[in-house]
Motif scaffolding. Sequence first.
Motif, PDB file in Angstrom:
ATOM      1  N   MET A 112       0.830  -1.212   0.000  1.00  0.00           N
ATOM      2  CA  MET A 112       0.000   0.000   0.000  1.00  0.00           C
ATOM      3  C   MET A 112       0.860   1.257   0.000  1.00  0.00           C
ATOM      4  O   MET A 112       1.899   1.293   0.658  1.00  0.00           O
ATOM      5  N   PRO A 113       0.430   2.294  -0.731  1.00  0.00           N
ATOM      6  CA  PRO A 113       1.153   3.559  -0.636  1.00  0.00           C
ATOM      7  C   PRO A 113       0.885   4.195   0.725  1.00  0.00           C
ATOM      8  O   PRO A 113      -0.260   4.372   1.108  1.00  0.00           O
ATOM      9  N   MET A 114       1.953   4.492   1.455  1.00  0.00           N
ATOM     10  CA  MET A 114       1.767   5.018   2.807  1.00  0.00           C
ATOM     11  C   MET A 114       1.902   6.536   2.807  1.00  0.00           C
ATOM     12  O   MET A 114       2.741   7.085   2.104  1.00  0.00           O
ATOM     13  N   PRO A 115       1.072   7.216   3.583  1.00  0.00           N
ATOM     14  CA  PRO A 115       1.181   8.672   3.639  1.00  0.00           C
ATOM     15  C   PRO A 115       2.491   9.085   4.296  1.00  0.00           C
ATOM     16  O   PRO A 115       3.070   8.313   5.071  1.00  0.00           O
TER      17      PRO A 115
END
Lengths: 212, 484
Positions: A112-115
């Motif tokens: 997942m792209p993490m903030p």
Amino acid sequence: MITHIIVALLVLINLQMLGSSRLGGLIRAVALEALLMGFLTLVIHTGQFTWYEWVVIGSTITVKSVLLPLLLKRALHETVVRRDVEPLVGYSLSLFFGLLFVGISALAVVKMPMPPIHTSPLVIMAGMLTVCTGLFLIITRTKAITQTIGYLVLENGIYALGIALAAESPFIVELGILLDVFVGVFVMGIMIENINREFDNIDTTQLTSLKD
Amino acid sequence: MIRTLLFIPLFGGLLSFMIASDRLRRAVLVLTALCHFTAVFVLWNKGFAPLGDTWLGIDALGLLFLLIASTLFLMAAVYTVGYLAGHPHASIPDKRFSRESIFTGSFIFFLGTMTLAIMSQHVGVFWMAIESTTLASAPLISYQHSPRSLEAAWKYLLICSVGIALALIGNLALVVSAAFDPALHGLPMTFGALADHAGALQSTWIKGAFVFFLVGYGTKMGLAPMHTWLPDAHSESPSPVSALLSGALLNCAFLGILRVHIILGKAGLAMFSNQLLMGLGLLSMFLAGWFIVQQTNFKRLLAYSSIEHMGILAIAAGAGTQTHFGAMLHAMNHSLTKGMLFLIAGNILAAFGTKTVSRVTGIIRVMPISGILWIAGFLSICGVPPFGTFVSEFSILYGLGQSGHWIVMALMLLALGIIFVGMFRILIPMAYGEPSQELPVSPENGWYVIPPLILGAAVLVLGCWIPQPLNRLFAQAASLLGAY
């Protein structure tokens, strides 16, 4: 470091719940899990706590690891004759699924792209694992009381995801969500007693008169 | 006015728990419903202020759904007075915290939680409100304490709570999607603020959020394949409760999906949410058709018809701007019609004592008014002119054609056709013929007949003429939906 230990304990508790055959043990496990989630909030949080954050953490721990388990214990004493879980999927197969969930959660966290803000991937993993465990318990355990416990596990998992993703809601909303969970489990408890009175047991496999 | 709307059901509900006299409590119920209904009109008259960052506010979309919920509640409340008088449960009447007092209190709280859900602009408050609608309505479903109603209530409580818990993950994902852009730091999590800054939200997370919302609130809305609680709960609960569940509650969950759908549209991801909505909508229609054709229980039949109409609404919401006006109109028409049908179903159940279709014949002979309304309701729910549902379904189909969704339109027509034939075969023989049992022909009780009569008249009027202010409201709500 403390975070790692707590996450490891959470993973172990989830696996233990999947393998556990006793209802009493399941209730103790969910209480302990909620307590660990509370500690996790204290450890992860950076910066000063405001007074209302203390109120939220305090009431979460009180409700989820003291009040609701006591309520479930009471329902257990009043209703259940056979104290074991009676699963649809056996314990060892459940454990295997648990390991599978660990793998899936870890993979999802990596993908997942993490903030860019402060998040903790390990805690996200633990949260996802707990959500999966909760759903699995609801689906594969047939007693109304185990399904309620599964719902609590699911809520714990979502709580962990919330703290891991630093997705804090305003004070009132946090307390409102907690109140909903509390009243929800309370109503489920009342209904378990009614079901027990009507059917002489709380086995949901007997709730089959409504279907097409 | 917004606070007043919340305080009316709060006071009414608390009062119902406290009052000992059954008659007085029933009066409080109707009075609460009347006050709420009046307050909605006062609010409508005042018009809308810009929402800003408020957590509780009303826009055209909210007002429309509030109007539906309040109208239906008023009618259901009047019907409930007759229902409670006809089904005395307590061995000792006039008691505090009797089963009837808990029923009335929960009934009014149910209105309060729905009002809160419709007016919440904050994603967290909305979640809270939707979960509390489940909690307030679960005791209503199990009112009769029969094994079947307990089973239905347990399934409802568990399935909806789990579904709504998943929507909470959607809330978290929305918060995370706003965390990527430093400029959005401290953004209030209101639907309006998120829609205004939709361009800066991270698209993977917002797509994930929509999926969780669709599964979570879709469970509550009754979209297939998450609909499993719906036929049970609708068929086992007392009829005024079924009417409210179908006509008001499903709409509240739909509103949640719509509000997130707007955010996705503003973020340029309308394709994604449109396809999901249309897919689930078509699935719901066909699944409902499958179960309607072979149905033997008329209350379950009506429940499956609700799934069908939620499918139509999902398709209309997902097909683009041309169908949005039809969607809004259809939400109102479906609620009025389904409310009327469930109330009449309650009358049939009371007179014939069975929910089995084959054991009910000759309704018109036994209960002329209910029988005629039953046929009118059947025509209306299938979208036959001159009823309002015809106008709204036609408008949706026309919009589908205009926007070039030919396949969706063809499939929807096919499903509508199957359902029409299925319902015709089942519902019409119930109305005609000789009564299957020796039933005394007595004048019908006004409490039981007047509410469905009013609802039926309203759908009929909407089919011929939409009053100007209402028309403006539909248009405003539709323009909010398609503002991207």
